[in-house]
Design a protein around this motif. Structure first.
Motif, mmCIF file in Angstrom:
data_model
loop_
_atom_site.group_PDB
_atom_site.id
_atom_site.type_symbol
_atom_site.label_atom_id
_atom_site.label_comp_id
_atom_site.label_asym_id
_atom_site.label_seq_id
_atom_site.Cartn_x
_atom_site.Cartn_y
_atom_site.Cartn_z
ATOM 1 N N SER A 1 0.814 -1.217 0.000
ATOM 2 C CA SER A 1 0.000 0.000 0.000
ATOM 3 C C SER A 1 0.848 1.267 0.000
ATOM 4 O O SER A 1 0.365 2.337 -0.388
ATOM 5 N N GLY A 2 2.118 1.167 0.420
ATOM 6 C CA GLY A 2 3.015 2.319 0.310
ATOM 7 C C GLY A 2 3.234 2.701 -1.147
ATOM 8 O O GLY A 2 3.149 3.883 -1.515
ATOM 9 N N HIS A 3 3.495 1.704 -1.987
ATOM 10 C CA HIS A 3 3.641 1.974 -3.423
ATOM 11 C C HIS A 3 2.338 2.528 -4.008
ATOM 12 O O HIS A 3 2.341 3.451 -4.821
ATOM 13 N N LEU A 4 1.229 1.929 -3.592
ATOM 14 C CA LEU A 4 -0.059 2.338 -4.153
ATOM 15 C C LEU A 4 -0.426 3.761 -3.751
ATOM 16 O O LEU A 4 -1.125 4.463 -4.485
ATOM 17 N N SER A 5 0.080 4.196 -2.591
ATOM 18 C CA SER A 5 -0.136 5.594 -2.203
ATOM 19 C C SER A 5 0.609 6.540 -3.149
ATOM 20 O O SER A 5 0.163 7.655 -3.405
ATOM 21 N N LEU A 6 1.764 6.086 -3.671
ATOM 22 C CA LEU A 6 2.491 6.882 -4.666
ATOM 23 C C LEU A 6 1.686 6.988 -5.959
ATOM 24 O O LEU A 6 1.626 8.053 -6.585
ATOM 25 N N ILE B 1 5.805 8.261 4.420
ATOM 26 C CA ILE B 1 5.917 6.836 4.717
ATOM 27 C C ILE B 1 4.542 6.284 5.099
ATOM 28 O O ILE B 1 3.814 6.882 5.882
ATOM 29 N N GLU B 2 4.208 5.134 4.532
ATOM 30 C CA GLU B 2 3.004 4.410 4.938
ATOM 31 C C GLU B 2 3.400 3.372 5.994
ATOM 32 O O GLU B 2 4.417 2.682 5.859
ATOM 33 N N ARG B 3 2.609 3.260 7.042
ATOM 34 C CA ARG B 3 2.900 2.329 8.140
ATOM 35 C C ARG B 3 1.700 1.422 8.395
ATOM 36 O O ARG B 3 0.561 1.789 8.094
ATOM 37 N N ASN B 4 1.970 0.244 8.969
ATOM 38 C CA ASN B 4 0.851 -0.587 9.395
ATOM 39 C C ASN B 4 0.280 -0.034 10.695
ATOM 40 O O ASN B 4 0.800 0.944 11.238
#
Length: 278
Positions: free
Chosen positions: A35-40, A175-178
């Motif tokens: 989901s970090g990539h997908l946020s980009l 940064i995306e975090r869990n």
């Protein structure tokens, strides 16, 4: 979403789109998307007209052949995720499409190359700049989107853009975090449940000193973070540093903010994380 394996075909299409004054967004990845990539991708879609994601496990940035071999590859799942995210184009080249035999590259990026990640992985950032420059040449993006998790990498690519006077705007995305705070990484798949729990000490050290930053000096904050990180003998710490956020040099009275950067190995998996404070 259309998939390209040929740089010439992709470049031709994007050149035609730019003639129509379309803004092109590039999201370079090595796959194993989360989901970090997908946020980009989401940010790129908000800021540009056409979004290109590249998936290429770049061999020149790996200093350890075993690390290259075990890097997760999940192309089918990645394609599904990009399709759901409404990415426009995927660039999925082979190594032979990206590199000619005996190809060489060197860019003088100064002190940034040989500190932190660069000190531990000599030559890594030459490989990064080499492949990103190639992607910029192929896609000719209006904007390129990178995750903050690779903070030093973003500063180095910014330096490359400045040195080579490239017509691209860099966008650094948070940064995306869990839900527990662990920074999302393609390498997290290698962590056992016990190791994931131990890895949370990296983000705990960052959040703790962020909350204490108004009451303590940088030296005191670093000591607090190291105390947290060294509380578990299974965390093999490479570094924890508090540096000027714009230059990655020692903090001084002119610094407009600081960044805390940490790298450690848990089990057999090496992780990095960072946090920016005022």
């Amino acid at each position: 979403m259309k998939i390209f394996t040929s740089k010439a075909e992709l470049s031709h299409l994007l050149t035609e789109l730019k003639k129509e004054n379309k803004k092109i967004g590039l999201v370079p990845t090595m796959g194993a998307l989360h989901s970090g990539h997908l946020s980009l991708i989401k940010t790129a879609k908000q800021q540009t007209d056409v979004v290109v994601c590249s998936i290429f496990v770049n061999p020149t940035q790996f200093t350890d052949q075993k690390d290259l071999e075990k890097y997760p590859r999940t192309v089918s799942a990645d394609i599904e995720k990009l399709t759901e995210a409404a990415c426009d184009y995927l660039f999925l080249p082979e190594v032979t499409e990206m590199y000619e035999e005996h190809e060489t590259w060197h860019l003088d990026i100064g002190y940034l190359e040989n500190m932190l990640e660069g000190a531990i992985r000599p030559g890594h950032y030459q490989g990064v700049t080499q492949v990103v420059f190639k992607l910029f040449q192929i896609v000719n993006p209006t904007k390129a989107f990178f995750g903050q998790k690779d903070y030093q990498q973003v500063l180095i690519i910014r330096k490359m853009v400045e040195i080579l006077n490239l017509p691209v705007e860099l966008v650094m995305c948070p940064i995306e975090r869990n839900k527990e705070g662990l920074a999302l990484s393609s390498r997290n798949v290698h962590l056992s449940e016990t190791e994931k729990s131990k890895a949370l000490l990296l983000s705990k050290s960052l959040f703790t000193i962020r909350d204490l930053s108004a009451q303590h000096t940088p030296e005191e904050l670093k000591a607090i973070a190291l105390n947290i990180l060294k509380s578990d003998a299974d965390i093999k710490l490479d570094y924890f540093e508090l540096l000027d956020k714009d230059t990655l040099t020692t903090l001084n009275n002119d610094s407009k903010g600081m960044v805390a950067l940490v790298a450690a190995t848990i089990g057999k998996t090496r992780l990095i994380d960072n946090m920016i404070f005022n």
